[in-house]
Design an enzyme around this catalytic site. Structure first.
Site, PDB file in Angstrom:
ATOM      1  N   GLU A 175      -5.156   3.225   6.806  1.00 24.87           N
ATOM      2  CA  GLU A 175      -4.957   3.137   5.350  1.00 24.87           C
ATOM      3  C   GLU A 175      -5.807   4.207   4.666  1.00 24.87           C
ATOM      4  OE1 GLU A 175      -4.968  -0.827   3.667  1.00 24.87           O
ATOM      5  OE2 GLU A 175      -5.835  -0.085   1.796  1.00 24.87           O
ATOM      6  N   ARG A 200       0.824  -1.221   0.000  1.00 23.90           N
ATOM      7  CA  ARG A 200       0.000   0.000   0.000  1.00 23.90           C
ATOM      8  C   ARG A 200       0.857   1.271   0.000  1.00 23.90           C
ATOM      9  NH1 ARG A 200      -3.131  -3.870   0.231  1.00 23.90           N
ATOM     10  NH2 ARG A 200      -2.175  -4.017  -1.750  1.00 23.90           N
ATOM     11  N   CYS A 239     -10.380  -1.375   3.428  1.00 25.41           N
ATOM     12  CA  CYS A 239      -9.723  -1.586   4.725  1.00 25.41           C
ATOM     13  C   CYS A 239      -9.363  -0.238   5.347  1.00 25.41           C
ATOM     14  CB  CYS A 239      -8.466  -2.431   4.547  1.00 25.41           C
ATOM     15  SG  CYS A 239      -8.885  -4.145   4.177  1.00 25.41           S
TER      16      CYS A 239
HETATM   17  C1  LIG Z   1     -15.565  -1.471  -1.241  1.00 19.51           C
HETATM   18  C2  LIG Z   1     -14.097  -1.154  -1.301  1.00 19.51           C
HETATM   19  C3  LIG Z   1     -13.166  -2.170  -1.481  1.00 19.51           C
HETATM   20  C4  LIG Z   1     -11.802  -1.878  -1.524  1.00 19.51           C
HETATM   21  N1  LIG Z   1     -10.911  -2.905  -1.698  1.00 19.51           N
HETATM   22  C5  LIG Z   1      -9.593  -2.625  -1.793  1.00 19.51           C
HETATM   23  C6  LIG Z   1      -8.643  -3.674  -2.020  1.00 19.51           C
HETATM   24  O1  LIG Z   1      -8.977  -4.838  -2.151  1.00 19.51           O
HETATM   25  N2  LIG Z   1      -7.324  -3.326  -2.095  1.00 19.51           N
HETATM   26  C7  LIG Z   1      -6.902  -2.025  -1.971  1.00 19.51           C
HETATM   27  O2  LIG Z   1      -5.695  -1.763  -2.066  1.00 19.51           O
HETATM   28  N3  LIG Z   1      -7.780  -1.028  -1.760  1.00 19.51           N
HETATM   29  C8  LIG Z   1      -9.107  -1.293  -1.665  1.00 19.51           C
HETATM   30  N4  LIG Z   1      -9.985  -0.278  -1.437  1.00 19.51           N
HETATM   31  C9  LIG Z   1      -9.486   1.097  -1.275  1.00 19.51           C
HETATM   32  C10 LIG Z   1      -9.414   1.871  -2.601  1.00 19.51           C
HETATM   33  O3  LIG Z   1     -10.150   1.195  -3.594  1.00 19.51           O
HETATM   34  C11 LIG Z   1      -7.956   2.036  -3.065  1.00 19.51           C
HETATM   35  O4  LIG Z   1      -7.144   2.634  -2.079  1.00 19.51           O
HETATM   36  C12 LIG Z   1      -7.866   2.853  -4.342  1.00 19.51           C
HETATM   37  O5  LIG Z   1      -6.534   2.823  -4.781  1.00 19.51           O
HETATM   38  C13 LIG Z   1      -8.300   4.305  -4.155  1.00 19.51           C
HETATM   39  O6  LIG Z   1      -8.252   4.954  -5.406  1.00 19.51           O
HETATM   40  P1  LIG Z   1      -9.092   6.262  -5.666  1.00 19.51           P
HETATM   41  O7  LIG Z   1      -8.895   6.698  -7.062  1.00 19.51           O
HETATM   42  O8  LIG Z   1     -10.477   6.082  -5.216  1.00 19.51           O
HETATM   43  O9  LIG Z   1      -8.331   7.297  -4.708  1.00 19.51           O
HETATM   44  P2  LIG Z   1      -8.995   8.373  -3.761  1.00 19.51           P
HETATM   45  O10 LIG Z   1      -9.713   7.693  -2.664  1.00 19.51           O
HETATM   46  O11 LIG Z   1      -9.745   9.369  -4.544  1.00 19.51           O
HETATM   47  O12 LIG Z   1      -7.684   9.048  -3.167  1.00 19.51           O
HETATM   48  C14 LIG Z   1      -6.824   8.317  -2.304  1.00 19.51           C
HETATM   49  C15 LIG Z   1      -5.474   9.056  -2.249  1.00 19.51           C
HETATM   50  O13 LIG Z   1      -4.867   8.979  -3.533  1.00 19.51           O
HETATM   51  C16 LIG Z   1      -4.576  10.299  -3.988  1.00 19.51           C
HETATM   52  N5  LIG Z   1      -4.756  10.342  -5.438  1.00 19.51           N
HETATM   53  C17 LIG Z   1      -5.849  10.020  -6.170  1.00 19.51           C
HETATM   54  N6  LIG Z   1      -5.614  10.214  -7.489  1.00 19.51           N
HETATM   55  C18 LIG Z   1      -4.344  10.693  -7.571  1.00 19.51           C
HETATM   56  C19 LIG Z   1      -3.515  11.135  -8.650  1.00 19.51           C
HETATM   57  N7  LIG Z   1      -3.930  11.118  -9.927  1.00 19.51           N
HETATM   58  N8  LIG Z   1      -2.280  11.599  -8.360  1.00 19.51           N
HETATM   59  C20 LIG Z   1      -1.834  11.621  -7.083  1.00 19.51           C
HETATM   60  N9  LIG Z   1      -2.554  11.235  -6.018  1.00 19.51           N
HETATM   61  C21 LIG Z   1      -3.799  10.778  -6.266  1.00 19.51           C
HETATM   62  C22 LIG Z   1      -5.576  11.206  -3.287  1.00 19.51           C
HETATM   63  O14 LIG Z   1      -5.120  12.542  -3.258  1.00 19.51           O
HETATM   64  C23 LIG Z   1      -5.621  10.555  -1.927  1.00 19.51           C
HETATM   65  O15 LIG Z   1      -4.518  10.936  -1.158  1.00 19.51           O
HETATM   66  C24 LIG Z   1     -11.363  -0.541  -1.392  1.00 19.51           C
HETATM   67  C25 LIG Z   1     -12.300   0.491  -1.226  1.00 19.51           C
HETATM   68  C26 LIG Z   1     -13.651   0.201  -1.185  1.00 19.51           C
HETATM   69  C27 LIG Z   1     -14.636   1.329  -1.027  1.00 19.51           C
END
Ligand SMILES: Cc1cc2nc3c(=O)[nH]c(=O)nc-3n(C[C@H](O)[C@H](O)[C@H](O)COP(=O)(O)OP(=O)(O)OC[C@H]3O[C@@H](n4cnc5c(N)ncnc54)[C@H](O)[C@@H]3O)c2cc1C
Length: 304
Positions: A299, A176, A224
């Site tokens: 996380e 992560r 998580c």
């Molecule tokens: C139901 C559910 C299941 C999930 N299962 C998993 C799993 O199995 N494994 C896992 O690892 N995660 C899981 N997650 C968490 C999530 O899906 C991940 O962390 C995912 O990578 C978040 O991406 P996002 O685009 O939504 O980021 P956001 O939530 O929008 O942002 C998260 C962080 O990333 C930064 N960010 C976003 N885009 C950029 C960019 N272009 N440049 C720089 N920084 C950026 C944001 O500023 C913030 O700090 C789950 C979440 C949910 C709701």
């Protein structure tokens, strides 16, 4: 909220933006206050100019992906939040077995499209809700692998608007975590391999159903809430197991609670506030600390 973003800062930039935009509906948690300014740049050049102006005026600039790992505080977020939703940031190009993908592209769609095209590598992150940029920032993954394993190059922008590349040799992806410090990921290149689309689709379904059967995918959460502690800190027990063993499944504060399905998921019910979720997070951390002498690192990203 204190006004940090003056009208001058945005003047003659020509970037689509709105003030005081509720962020809750743009996150999986569905809670939290507004962004002072939400901007949707149409090009890298526009984003660069915005970054420079924010840098010079000492105004925070944050990037919102799919909001799947984000908890926005009830007070909202001062400064500028950018969303990379315009076509310049969601493009997908294929060159042989390499995919060049804009950071704003939807990961789930990318997994399905690459699978259908017989490209292997991304199926390991099937079912994870994310933008490509957010997934790379968090090195999203799970039992089947993580996204970092397929990344060959990343285009980023520094806080002062400089665009440059980080090559595979200089990228480190761990649990992560990445060593990308630039605040903005613009584009990601994936080195994939040819494989049979049908075999790949079976794998996608297997991974998707594994997630669906072990996690409350329909609940409002950020996946998580905590990272698993280092193996030596907790005899190999993951965060979910520690929370479960501390008797916290179902623990509730206001309209937020520890999921009964997976103890590392903290879910928000209808009408919850970010403060409810934060209170559950704090209680879980304190209880696990007292019970097992283990510090659970969050996380989920909390804004601001
Ligand atoms: C139901 C559910 C299941 C999930 N299962 C998993 C799993 O199995 N494994 C896992 O690892 N995660 C899981 N997650 C968490 C999530 O899906 C991940 O962390 C995912 O990578 C978040 O991406 P996002 O685009 O939504 O980021 P956001 O939530 O929008 O942002 C998260 C962080 O990333 C930064 N960010 C976003 N885009 C950029 C960019 N272009 N440049 C720089 N920084 C950026 C944001 O500023 C913030 O700090 C789950 C979440 C949910 C709701």
């Amino acid at each position: 909220m204190t006004k940090l973003v003056t009208d001058d800062l945005l003047a003659d930039l020509n970037i689509a933006h709105e003030r005081n935009v509720p962020l809750g509906p743009k996150t999986w948690y569905g809670v939290g206050g507004p962004a002072e300014v939400l901007a949707t740049p149409a090009s890298i050049a526009q984003l660069g100019e915005l970054a420079v102006r924010c840098h010079e005026a000492n105004v925070p600039l944050r990037v919102l992906g799919s909001g799947a790992n984000l908890l926005v505080s009830d007070e909202g977020v001062p400064g500028v939040v950018v969303q990379l939703s315009e076509p310049a940031f969601t493009n997908v190009e294929r060159e042989g077995t390499m995919l060049r993908v804009g950071a704003g592209a939807d990961l789930f769609k990318l997994v399905l499209d690459s699978t259908r095209e017989g490209l292997a590598g991304l199926e390991t992150v099937a079912g994870i809700p994310a933008s490509v940029g957010g997934a790379v920032r968090m090195n999203a993954g799970g039992a089947y692998g993580d996204i970092g394993s397929s990344v060959s190059r990343v285009q980023v922008m520094s806080g002062n608007g400089q665009v440059y590349y980080r090559d595979r040799a200089d990228l480190v992806f761990s649990y992560r975590k990445t060593n990308i410090v630039a605040p903005l990921i613009l584009q990601v290149e994936f080195a994939l391999e040819e494989d049979d689309p049908e075999t790949l689709m079976k794998r996608v379904k297997e991974i998707f159903f594994y997630k669906k059967n072990s996690q409350p995918m329909g609940a409002a959460s950020a996946g998580c809430a905590f990272k698993n502690p280092p193996a030596e800190a907790a005899d190999g027990a993951g965060a979910g197991k520690l929370i479960d063993q501390a008797g916290l499944k179902g623990y509730r504060h206001g309209r937020a609670h520890v999921s009964e399905v997976h103890a590392n998921f903290i879910a928000a019910d209808e009408g919850a506030t970010a403060a409810d979720v934060l209170a559950v997070i704090s209680h879980v951390q304190q209880t696990v600390r007292e019970r097992f002498d283990v510090e659970l690192e969050r996380e989920v990203v909390v804004w601001p």
